[in-house]
Design an enzyme around this catalytic site. Structure first.
Site, PDB file in Angstrom:
ATOM      1  N   GLY A 127       0.844  -1.214   0.000  1.00 17.81           N
ATOM      2  CA  GLY A 127       0.000   0.000   0.000  1.00 17.81           C
ATOM      3  C   GLY A 127       0.862   1.240   0.000  1.00 17.81           C
ATOM      4  O   GLY A 127       2.063   1.176  -0.282  1.00 17.81           O
ATOM      5  N   ASN A 128       0.266   2.372   0.275  1.00 21.93           N
ATOM      6  CA  ASN A 128       1.037   3.610   0.402  1.00 21.93           C
ATOM      7  C   ASN A 128       0.358   4.543   1.392  1.00 21.93           C
ATOM      8  O   ASN A 128      -0.691   4.230   1.940  1.00 21.93           O
ATOM      9  CB  ASN A 128       1.246   4.263  -0.972  1.00 21.93           C
ATOM     10  CG  ASN A 128      -0.061   4.664  -1.625  1.00 21.93           C
ATOM     11  OD1 ASN A 128      -0.785   5.500  -1.106  1.00 21.93           O
ATOM     12  ND2 ASN A 128      -0.380   4.026  -2.746  1.00 21.93           N
TER      13      ASN A 128
END
Ligand code: CTP
Length: 410
Positions: free
Chosen positions: A216-217
């Protein structure tokens, strides 16, 4: 925790309060304006002081209330610059507007600060008349109202109801919430975005490693949600396609689709793109995903597994290649070196109309903050660096620019 998306009500509001009994409703009006996202500067006529306390209004608006053209202070005098105030305002709202103030407005009289602001104002002007019913029916009052309307003043109300005199009839000031609603509707219908279809992508994506883990980020979606809210506030119909975020999108003109992976976002965004007039791709889409997600949770083995990645589809680049004349395509660029050159390269390569260059270098900008610092670059190479601002203000600046691009695109 679910957080409210940034407010949608656009503007810096100069609120003129005049001396009528309905002035007792103005603390609620200030609150409703602030709640809707406005900065409010109150200007009272001297007569209004008999009906409502400036202390209450200044406390609620978090700004000193102004009344005099020249304010005498011990040892000095301060000139309240009506030209500056009028230029500051995106909107002048006079509520309540008494018969006397309306008459002075209609005939260009200028014996107080509020009237000086009104004569200097170039922004939209709204007035919410409030008076007793016979007064409201009086021919001179009707003629003044007609003249002001002819000159572009927007009237809100009055409404029918019980009046301070005890009589029943037309003349009651529209309620604070209803005034704000009418402002929102009226302002939305003036924007070139009114009635347009706007597609916004927001938030991060998650690329599954196994049923538990993902790549993810740090994107929180705040910028994208602010854009969606602002576009809706300007009358657009918004398709908001978002990765997993903890934000709400309450505006009825926003249709929200929640997705998880880059592939899901691409599927949804590509299906919507042909129907939209403007696409703003603010999502932080993963550039790579695991070639194959494990179907069951990976166990801790002796050796750490090597993740084999493949590129995701570049949604923005696809839209750039499919764009039809008249559509406005906006991308974001997060660069760490040679920022401007890289962003201009992206703009050209992906056939964008506008690129929003995001900074990670400045304190208070980027992921998770309520503020952001960006530069806007359009296809004509116009470059504008904006100061650190709230994400709501950045959204406004981006949509102001999109409104101009839309009018070029016609
Ligand atoms: N974007 C997209 N689909 C992707 C990746 C990015 O639509 N699969 C969009 C983002 O929403 C953003 C823009 O592309 O509007 C910027 O993406 P970025 O990752 O910064 O740029 P890249 O094109 O990937 O270029 P580079 O990695 O070379 O900076």
């Amino acid at each position: 925790m679910v957080m409210a998306a940034p407010g949608v009500f656009p503007r810096r509001v100069l609120l003129g309060v005049t001396g009528g009994i309905a002035a007792y409703k103005t603390p609620h009006l200030v609150r409703a304006l602030v709640k809707a996202g406005a900065e409010v500067q109150v200007v009272m006529t001297p007569a209004a002081h008999d009906f409502v306390s400036p202390l209450v209004l200044s406390t609620l608006s978090k700004r000193p209330v102004l009344t005099e053209m020249v304010q005498q202070q011990p040892g000095t005098a301060v000139w309240n610059d009506h030209v500056h105030l009028a230029r500051w305002a995106d909107l002048l709202l006079i509520a309540p507007a008494t018969a006397h103030t309306l008459a002075k407005m209609a005939h260009g009289l200028c014996d107080n600060l509020l009237l000086a602001c009104w004569l200097s104002a170039e922004c939209p002007v709204f007035a919410a008349p409030a008076m007793d019913l016979e007064m409201y029916q009086d021919q001179a009052v009707r003629a003044n109202l007609a003249l002001l309307q002819e000159r572009g003043v927007h009237l809100i109300g009055p409404e029918e109801g019980e009046l301070a005199s005890g009589l029943y009839g037309l003349g009651r000031m529209t309620g604070p919430e209803a005034i704000v609603e009418q402002l929102i509707t009226s302002l939305a219908s003036r924007s070139p975005l009114a009635g347009k279809q706007v597609l916004v992508t927001a938030g991060p994506t998650r690329e599954a490693i196994d049923p538990v883990r993902y790549i993810g980020n740090r994107s929180t979606g705040k910028m994208g949600f602010a854009l969606a809210a602002e576009a809706a506030a300007r009358g657009a119909k918004v398709e908001l396609i978002t990765g997993p975020v903890a934000l709400r999108s309450d505006h009825p003109a926003i249709r929200r689709t929640d997705v998880e992976s880059a592939a899901e976002m691409a599927r949804s965004a590509k299906a919507q793109f042909p129907h939209c007039d403007v696409a703003i791709l603010s999502a932080a889409v993963a550039d790579w995903r695991p070639v194959q997600a494990a179907s069951s949770k990976m166990k801790k083995g002796e050796q750490a597994p090597a993740l084999v990645l493949e590129p995701t589809e570049d949604i923005l680049a696809w839209m750039g290649s499919e764009k039809r004349p008249g559509q406005v395509l906006v991308g974001f660029a997060l660069e760490t070196d040679n920022e401007r050159a890289h962003a201009e390269g992206k703009l050209a390569r992906k056939n964008l109309d506008l690129v929003v260059l995001n900074s990670l270098r400045d304190a208070g900008a980027g992921f998770g903050h309520d503020t952001n610092k960006v530069a806007l670059i359009d296809a004509r190479k116009n470059y504008a660096e904006l100061p650190l601002m709230t994400k709501t203000d950045v959204a406004r600046a981006i949509l102001d620019r999109i409104e101009i691009l839309l009018s070029h695109a016609k």
